[in-house]
Motif scaffolding. Structure first.
Motif, PDB file in Angstrom:
ATOM      1  N   GLU A 146       0.815  -1.210   0.000  1.00  0.00           N
ATOM      2  CA  GLU A 146       0.000   0.000   0.000  1.00  0.00           C
ATOM      3  C   GLU A 146       0.853   1.267   0.000  1.00  0.00           C
ATOM      4  O   GLU A 146       0.567   2.214  -0.734  1.00  0.00           O
ATOM      5  CB  GLU A 146      -0.936   0.000   1.216  1.00  0.00           C
ATOM      6  CG  GLU A 146      -1.907   1.173   1.233  1.00  0.00           C
ATOM      7  CD  GLU A 146      -2.950   1.061   2.327  1.00  0.00           C
ATOM      8  OE1 GLU A 146      -3.839   1.927   2.389  1.00  0.00           O
ATOM      9  OE2 GLU A 146      -2.885   0.108   3.122  1.00  0.00           O
ATOM     10  N   GLU A 147       1.909   1.283   0.819  1.00  0.00           N
ATOM     11  CA  GLU A 147       2.755   2.476   0.903  1.00  0.00           C
ATOM     12  C   GLU A 147       3.438   2.765  -0.432  1.00  0.00           C
ATOM     13  O   GLU A 147       3.420   3.894  -0.929  1.00  0.00           O
ATOM     14  CB  GLU A 147       3.805   2.302   1.997  1.00  0.00           C
ATOM     15  CG  GLU A 147       4.732   3.508   2.136  1.00  0.00           C
ATOM     16  CD  GLU A 147       5.851   3.285   3.142  1.00  0.00           C
ATOM     17  OE1 GLU A 147       6.732   4.159   3.225  1.00  0.00           O
ATOM     18  OE2 GLU A 147       5.847   2.239   3.827  1.00  0.00           O
ATOM     19  N   ASP A 148       4.041   1.735  -1.033  1.00  0.00           N
ATOM     20  CA  ASP A 148       4.760   1.943  -2.287  1.00  0.00           C
ATOM     21  C   ASP A 148       3.810   2.283  -3.431  1.00  0.00           C
ATOM     22  O   ASP A 148       4.182   3.021  -4.354  1.00  0.00           O
ATOM     23  CB  ASP A 148       5.581   0.701  -2.639  1.00  0.00           C
ATOM     24  CG  ASP A 148       6.806   0.552  -1.740  1.00  0.00           C
ATOM     25  OD1 ASP A 148       7.068   1.467  -0.931  1.00  0.00           O
ATOM     26  OD2 ASP A 148       7.491  -0.487  -1.849  1.00  0.00           O
ATOM     27  N   LYS A 200       1.320   4.210  -3.398  1.00  0.00           N
ATOM     28  CA  LYS A 200       1.057   5.653  -3.384  1.00  0.00           C
ATOM     29  C   LYS A 200       2.192   6.423  -4.044  1.00  0.00           C
ATOM     30  O   LYS A 200       1.966   7.359  -4.812  1.00  0.00           O
ATOM     31  CB  LYS A 200       0.847   6.134  -1.947  1.00  0.00           C
ATOM     32  CG  LYS A 200      -0.406   5.566  -1.286  1.00  0.00           C
ATOM     33  CD  LYS A 200      -0.504   5.993   0.159  1.00  0.00           C
ATOM     34  CE  LYS A 200      -1.731   5.372   0.842  1.00  0.00           C
ATOM     35  NZ  LYS A 200      -1.789   5.713   2.282  1.00  0.00           N
ATOM     36  N   HIS A 201       3.434   6.034  -3.739  1.00  0.00           N
ATOM     37  CA  HIS A 201       4.587   6.716  -4.324  1.00  0.00           C
ATOM     38  C   HIS A 201       4.695   6.442  -5.831  1.00  0.00           C
ATOM     39  O   HIS A 201       5.050   7.339  -6.610  1.00  0.00           O
ATOM     40  CB  HIS A 201       5.873   6.280  -3.641  1.00  0.00           C
ATOM     41  CG  HIS A 201       5.994   6.725  -2.219  1.00  0.00           C
ATOM     42  ND1 HIS A 201       5.939   8.049  -1.844  1.00  0.00           N
ATOM     43  CD2 HIS A 201       6.153   6.019  -1.059  1.00  0.00           C
ATOM     44  CE1 HIS A 201       6.064   8.145  -0.524  1.00  0.00           C
ATOM     45  NE2 HIS A 201       6.199   6.931  -0.040  1.00  0.00           N
ATOM     46  N   LYS A 234      -3.164  -0.329  -5.473  1.00  0.00           N
ATOM     47  CA  LYS A 234      -2.692  -1.307  -4.507  1.00  0.00           C
ATOM     48  C   LYS A 234      -2.931  -2.714  -5.037  1.00  0.00           C
ATOM     49  O   LYS A 234      -3.976  -3.015  -5.588  1.00  0.00           O
ATOM     50  CB  LYS A 234      -3.438  -1.114  -3.180  1.00  0.00           C
ATOM     51  CG  LYS A 234      -3.054  -2.103  -2.098  1.00  0.00           C
ATOM     52  CD  LYS A 234      -3.915  -1.899  -0.871  1.00  0.00           C
ATOM     53  CE  LYS A 234      -3.629  -2.972   0.187  1.00  0.00           C
ATOM     54  NZ  LYS A 234      -4.528  -2.825   1.359  1.00  0.00           N
TER      55      LYS A 234
END
Length: 241
Positions: free
Chosen positions: A191-193, A195-196, A201
């Motif tokens: 999920e974090e990556d 966004k970048h 997701k």
């Protein structure tokens, strides 16, 4: 046009027709493909045949679908050879693209057991952990996390990391980078990556781990990278022995 007397399957002939319009730039990235109904009528073939051709081109990365909107031409993938050791910056410049980096995390701390063993470090030796978003023409392409010994590569700062780390190592520290081992595998973005990287997701990514050594065999770095599978591909030449 489609030749119904050809031994080539109709869906394959349509694939080739669509690919030609993309490669000749009649259709460019972001352009909408005609609807299945329009293609079916234009080429006098069934919609099932059209759907198969489009699905194949989606799977090959030429097209992408947006639910409720249609099918569009994809941006072409960046291709990198697995037969040479280059930095991301060098790789992008070779393609006449503007490389860029956004520093996401920078930390100095004692190496844990796995990193310490891979980098051949003594107890309590410090390492850098550097996490960067890598950009091509300001588009996010990869997230790269690097681990390097502070003792071997002193003086690294966030300002240096905005440019090429390899250039700093070779030109400022006068170290000669020799070779690397690299593995590539498929994974799912977290999920974090996501966004970048500006992807949904759970989409596929290319997970790459590289261990780089100086010419004298000293371990220099461990790099773990997540590349957008829709924008990047790797190529290797193979000779029969």
């Amino acid at each position: 046009m489609i030749d119904k007397h050809s031994p080539l399957p109709l869906y394959f002939q349509l694939e080739e027709q669509i690919k030609k319009t993309i490669e000749s730039k009649e259709l460019v990235p972001g352009d909408a493909l005609p609807s299945e109904r329009e293609l079916s009528e234009n080429y006098q073939i069934s919609r099932m045949t059209v759907r198969q051709a489009i699905t194949n081109l989606v799977n090959k990365g030429y097209l992408f679908r947006e639910k409720g909107k249609g099918t569009f031409v994809s941006s072409q993938k960046f291709e990198q050879s697995l037969q040479g050791l280059t930095s991301f910056t060098e790789d992008m410049l070779a393609r006449n693209l503007k490389p860029g980096s956004k520093l996401l995390h920078f930390e100095i701390y004692p190496a844990d057991e796995d990193i310490k063993e891979s980098l051949n470090l003594q107890d309590d030796e410090l390492i850098y952990k550097i996490k960067r978003l890598r950009l091509a023409n300001e588009e996010p392409i990869a997230i790269e996390t690097s681990y390097l010994p502070v003792k071997l590569v002193p003086g690294v700062t966030p300002d240096i990391l905005e440019k090429s780390l390899y250039k700093y190592i070779e030109n400022n520290l006068h170290l000669s980078i020799g070779h690397a081992t690299q593995t590539v595998e498929a994974a799912i973005v977290n999920e974090e990556d996501s966004k970048h990287l500006k992807v949904n997701k759970g989409v596929p990514i290319l997970l790459i781990q590289r261990e780089t050594y100086l010419e004298n065999g000293t371990p220099l770095e461990i790099v773990k990278s997540s590349y957008r599978a829709d924008r990047y591909k790797f190529k290797i030449g193979i000779e029969r022995k």
